[in-house]
Design an enzyme around this catalytic site. Structure first.
Site, PDB file in Angstrom:
ATOM      1  N   LEU A 108       0.842  -1.192   0.000  1.00 37.30           N
ATOM      2  CA  LEU A 108       0.000   0.000   0.000  1.00 37.30           C
ATOM      3  C   LEU A 108       0.877   1.241   0.000  1.00 37.30           C
ATOM      4  CD1 LEU A 108      -2.927  -0.938   2.395  1.00 37.30           C
ATOM      5  CD2 LEU A 108      -2.490  -1.602   0.030  1.00 37.30           C
ATOM      6  N   GLY A 153       0.951  -5.154   1.348  1.00 34.74           N
ATOM      7  CA  GLY A 153      -0.086  -5.112   0.307  1.00 34.74           C
ATOM      8  C   GLY A 153       0.340  -5.787  -0.987  1.00 34.74           C
ATOM      9  N   ASN A 177       4.108  -8.053   6.498  1.00 33.71           N
ATOM     10  CA  ASN A 177       5.038  -7.572   7.536  1.00 33.71           C
ATOM     11  C   ASN A 177       4.492  -6.366   8.301  1.00 33.71           C
ATOM     12  OD1 ASN A 177       5.204  -5.941   5.247  1.00 33.71           O
ATOM     13  ND2 ASN A 177       7.267  -5.262   5.734  1.00 33.71           N
ATOM     14  N   GLU A 178       3.155  -6.212   8.328  1.00 28.94           N
ATOM     15  CA  GLU A 178       2.555  -5.006   8.904  1.00 28.94           C
ATOM     16  C   GLU A 178       3.032  -4.717  10.323  1.00 28.94           C
ATOM     17  OE1 GLU A 178       1.043  -6.970   6.873  1.00 28.94           O
ATOM     18  OE2 GLU A 178      -0.091  -5.756   5.451  1.00 28.94           O
TER      19      GLU A 178
HETATM   20  C1  LIG Z   1      -7.195  -4.014  16.567  1.00 26.75           C
HETATM   21  C2  LIG Z   1      -7.498  -2.863  15.659  1.00 26.75           C
HETATM   22  C3  LIG Z   1      -7.272  -3.277  14.239  1.00 26.75           C
HETATM   23  C4  LIG Z   1      -7.693  -2.192  13.331  1.00 26.75           C
HETATM   24  C5  LIG Z   1      -7.168  -2.513  11.992  1.00 26.75           C
HETATM   25  C6  LIG Z   1      -7.674  -1.531  11.057  1.00 26.75           C
HETATM   26  C7  LIG Z   1      -6.997  -1.178  10.052  1.00 26.75           C
HETATM   27  C8  LIG Z   1      -5.611  -1.627   9.786  1.00 26.75           C
HETATM   28  C9  LIG Z   1      -4.701  -0.494   9.633  1.00 26.75           C
HETATM   29  C10 LIG Z   1      -3.760  -0.453   8.788  1.00 26.75           C
HETATM   30  C11 LIG Z   1      -3.447  -1.538   7.836  1.00 26.75           C
HETATM   31  C12 LIG Z   1      -2.681  -0.950   6.714  1.00 26.75           C
HETATM   32  C13 LIG Z   1      -2.045  -2.010   5.911  1.00 26.75           C
HETATM   33  C14 LIG Z   1      -0.953  -1.731   5.215  1.00 26.75           C
HETATM   34  C15 LIG Z   1      -0.295  -2.695   4.365  1.00 26.75           C
HETATM   35  C16 LIG Z   1       0.853  -2.124   3.564  1.00 26.75           C
HETATM   36  O1  LIG Z   1       1.050  -2.532   2.462  1.00 26.75           O
HETATM   37  S1  LIG Z   1       1.807  -0.902   4.260  1.00 26.75           S
HETATM   38  C17 LIG Z   1       3.202  -0.732   3.173  1.00 26.75           C
HETATM   39  C18 LIG Z   1       4.230  -1.749   3.528  1.00 26.75           C
HETATM   40  N1  LIG Z   1       5.346  -1.660   2.631  1.00 26.75           N
HETATM   41  C19 LIG Z   1       6.610  -1.624   3.062  1.00 26.75           C
HETATM   42  O2  LIG Z   1       6.886  -1.668   4.242  1.00 26.75           O
HETATM   43  C20 LIG Z   1       7.670  -1.475   1.996  1.00 26.75           C
HETATM   44  C21 LIG Z   1       8.424  -0.198   2.162  1.00 26.75           C
HETATM   45  N2  LIG Z   1       9.414  -0.054   1.132  1.00 26.75           N
HETATM   46  C22 LIG Z   1      10.601  -0.707   1.141  1.00 26.75           C
HETATM   47  O3  LIG Z   1      10.901  -1.489   2.014  1.00 26.75           O
HETATM   48  C23 LIG Z   1      11.540  -0.399   0.014  1.00 26.75           C
HETATM   49  O4  LIG Z   1      11.133   0.788  -0.614  1.00 26.75           O
HETATM   50  C24 LIG Z   1      11.623  -1.524  -1.053  1.00 26.75           C
HETATM   51  C25 LIG Z   1      10.243  -1.928  -1.547  1.00 26.75           C
HETATM   52  C26 LIG Z   1      12.351  -2.738  -0.460  1.00 26.75           C
HETATM   53  C27 LIG Z   1      12.439  -1.005  -2.281  1.00 26.75           C
HETATM   54  O5  LIG Z   1      13.672  -0.547  -1.834  1.00 26.75           O
HETATM   55  P1  LIG Z   1      14.544   0.396  -2.783  1.00 26.75           P
HETATM   56  O6  LIG Z   1      15.831   0.619  -2.083  1.00 26.75           O
HETATM   57  O7  LIG Z   1      14.578  -0.155  -4.153  1.00 26.75           O
HETATM   58  O8  LIG Z   1      13.695   1.731  -2.908  1.00 26.75           O
HETATM   59  P2  LIG Z   1      13.560   2.889  -1.810  1.00 26.75           P
HETATM   60  O9  LIG Z   1      13.360   2.318  -0.460  1.00 26.75           O
HETATM   61  O10 LIG Z   1      14.674   3.859  -1.978  1.00 26.75           O
HETATM   62  O11 LIG Z   1      12.173   3.559  -2.247  1.00 26.75           O
HETATM   63  C28 LIG Z   1      12.097   4.378  -3.408  1.00 26.75           C
HETATM   64  C29 LIG Z   1      11.057   5.440  -3.165  1.00 26.75           C
HETATM   65  O12 LIG Z   1       9.794   4.809  -2.954  1.00 26.75           O
HETATM   66  C30 LIG Z   1       9.239   5.222  -1.716  1.00 26.75           C
HETATM   67  N3  LIG Z   1       8.451   4.103  -1.169  1.00 26.75           N
HETATM   68  C31 LIG Z   1       8.864   2.881  -0.892  1.00 26.75           C
HETATM   69  N4  LIG Z   1       7.857   2.114  -0.453  1.00 26.75           N
HETATM   70  C32 LIG Z   1       6.765   2.887  -0.433  1.00 26.75           C
HETATM   71  C33 LIG Z   1       5.402   2.661  -0.087  1.00 26.75           C
HETATM   72  N5  LIG Z   1       4.950   1.470   0.352  1.00 26.75           N
HETATM   73  N6  LIG Z   1       4.555   3.691  -0.196  1.00 26.75           N
HETATM   74  C34 LIG Z   1       4.976   4.899  -0.641  1.00 26.75           C
HETATM   75  N7  LIG Z   1       6.252   5.180  -0.994  1.00 26.75           N
HETATM   76  C35 LIG Z   1       7.139   4.154  -0.894  1.00 26.75           C
HETATM   77  C36 LIG Z   1      10.438   5.576  -0.868  1.00 26.75           C
HETATM   78  O13 LIG Z   1      10.065   6.419   0.179  1.00 26.75           O
HETATM   79  C37 LIG Z   1      11.339   6.234  -1.883  1.00 26.75           C
HETATM   80  O14 LIG Z   1      10.825   7.547  -2.064  1.00 26.75           O
HETATM   81  P3  LIG Z   1      11.795   8.748  -2.503  1.00 26.75           P
HETATM   82  O15 LIG Z   1      12.883   8.829  -1.465  1.00 26.75           O
HETATM   83  O16 LIG Z   1      10.923   9.952  -2.495  1.00 26.75           O
HETATM   84  O17 LIG Z   1      12.317   8.382  -3.860  1.00 26.75           O
END
Ligand SMILES: CCCCC/C=C\C/C=C\CC/C=C/CC(=O)SCCNC(=O)CCNC(=O)[C@H](O)C(C)(C)COP(=O)(O)OP(=O)(O)OC[C@H]1O[C@@H](n2cnc3c(N)ncnc32)[C@H](O)[C@@H]1OP(=O)(O)O
Length: 302
Positions: A108, A153, A177-178
């Site tokens: 996400l 996501g 990995n949330e």
């Molecule tokens: C009991 C009560 C319960 C209530 C429950 C109710 C609701 C639940 C609430 C919430 C649930 C929400 C669920 C969420 C699920 C998700 O998917 S959260 C997202 C998880 N994703 C991650 O953790 C991945 C993060 N990213 C990375 O680890 C790395 O970027 C990568 C994928 C391994 C790639 O690495 P790489 O080195 O190639 O690239 P960069 O890290 O340099 O990234 C480039 C650029 O992209 C931006 N970015 C990376 N990931 C995201 C992302 N997920 N969203 C937005 N932007 C992202 C990063 O910041 C860099 O940006 P720049 O510096 O501006 O270029």
């Protein structure tokens, strides 16, 4: 003949509840270009669809650089592409893969969940639910050709598919990995993982926020096959051919039988789930930790 007609009626009856209210919102897809053989090629800024009409298969390539994060616009484009393919009788299966080297999807889009207003969070969460429902219940065979890292996501999107092929690259990992971000995987994320790998493995994976490297992912069952990187697409194609050999109506009905109870749970609690999400994501503590996490990602380079 009578049996085939009966099956079609039964399929429509079973599928009807999901057909209502699950249409993708209009978005910014480009004009469909007519192919020479009458099959339409779909283009949109972030989704590239490569049709193979002879095989009845389309390859859907995610192209939302740098990391295929599932932003609202990207989700909308994905849903529109899926809907167009489902409505085109030429296609019986899709292979979803990434056009961003080394990354299937970063999950996400954190910027959609950080520093916005409650209305935006509600709209975004509805689109995430929609993505899950539409892919999970698609009448097409959906195979994930996972050619990169696939956290949270990104893993969820893979789990909606009927079959997952992962490239054997030690840099790649997949999982929900949330908890590592201080957030909780919603019940339908959890249900999808439980349906795939069983309760005990899912509990451990979710609590610890495990991201499985290829061999582990295969062992626990998060993916169905691990193959050399250059064979991911061809393997997905040959698995697709096997799945398409099964009579379509029988396969579709079986898919619905298997997935209906899980989907029904979200469908009946959809509004409450959105309210829960908005309440949770609006908390100061959650906003602070998401903001810090995003900053950490940005500073990684510098
Ligand atoms: C009991 C009560 C319960 C209530 C429950 C109710 C609701 C639940 C609430 C919430 C649930 C929400 C669920 C969420 C699920 C998700 O998917 S959260 C997202 C998880 N994703 C991650 O953790 C991945 C993060 N990213 C990375 O680890 C790395 O970027 C990568 C994928 C391994 C790639 O690495 P790489 O080195 O190639 O690239 P960069 O890290 O340099 O990234 C480039 C650029 O992209 C931006 N970015 C990376 N990931 C995201 C992302 N997920 N969203 C937005 N932007 C992202 C990063 O910041 C860099 O940006 P720049 O510096 O501006 O270029």
């Amino acid at each position: 003949m009578a049996l085939a007609v009966g099956m079609r009626v039964l399929t429509r009856a079973l599928l009807r509840p999901w057909a209502r209210g699950l249409r993708a919102a209009p978005g910014r897809t480009g004009p469909a270009a007519g192919g020479g053989d009458g099959v339409r090629c779909f283009r949109s800024p972030r989704v590239l669809v490569e049709p193979d009409p002879a095989a009845g298969v389309a390859v859907v390539k995610m192209r939302n650089p740098p990391v295929n994060s599932l932003s609202l616009e990207f989700l909308t484009e994905l849903l529109i592409s899926l809907e167009k393919l489902e409505n085109d009788k030429t296609f019986h299966g899709i292979i979803i893969t990434s056009d961003c080297p080394g990354i299937f999807s970063a999950g996400l889009d954190l910027t959609e969940m950080c520093g916005r207003d409650p209305e935006h969070y509600a709209e975004y969460w509805k689109a995430v639910q929609e993505m899950w429902l539409r892919f999970y219940l698609s009448n097409l065979v959906v195979i994930a050709a996972i050619n990169g890292i696939s956290p949270a996501g990104g893993c969820l999107l893979s789990l909606t598919c009927d079959y997952r092929v992962l490239a054997n690259n030690p840099k790649y990992a997949i999982g929900l990995n949330e908890t590592l971000l201080g957030i909780v995987a919603p019940f339908w994320f959890k249900d999808t993982l439980v349906n795939t790998i069983g309760h005990r493995s899912a509990e451990r994976a979710l609590q610890l926020g495990l991201l499985f490297p290829p061999a582990e992912a295969l062992r626990v069952g998060v993916v169905d096959q691990v193959v050399p990187e250059d064979q991911v697409q061809s393997t997905a194609r040959s698995v697709m051919a096997q799945w398409l050999d099964i009579p379509d109506h029988a396969r579709q009905l079986t898919k619905i039988l298997m997935r209906k109870p899980t989907a029904d749970r979200l469908l009946t609690e959809r509004d409450a789930d959105i309210e829960n999400f908005v309440r949770f994501i609006c908390k100061d503590s959650i906003q602070k930790s998401l903001h810090a996490y995003l900053e950490k990602l940005k500073q990684k380079k510098g």
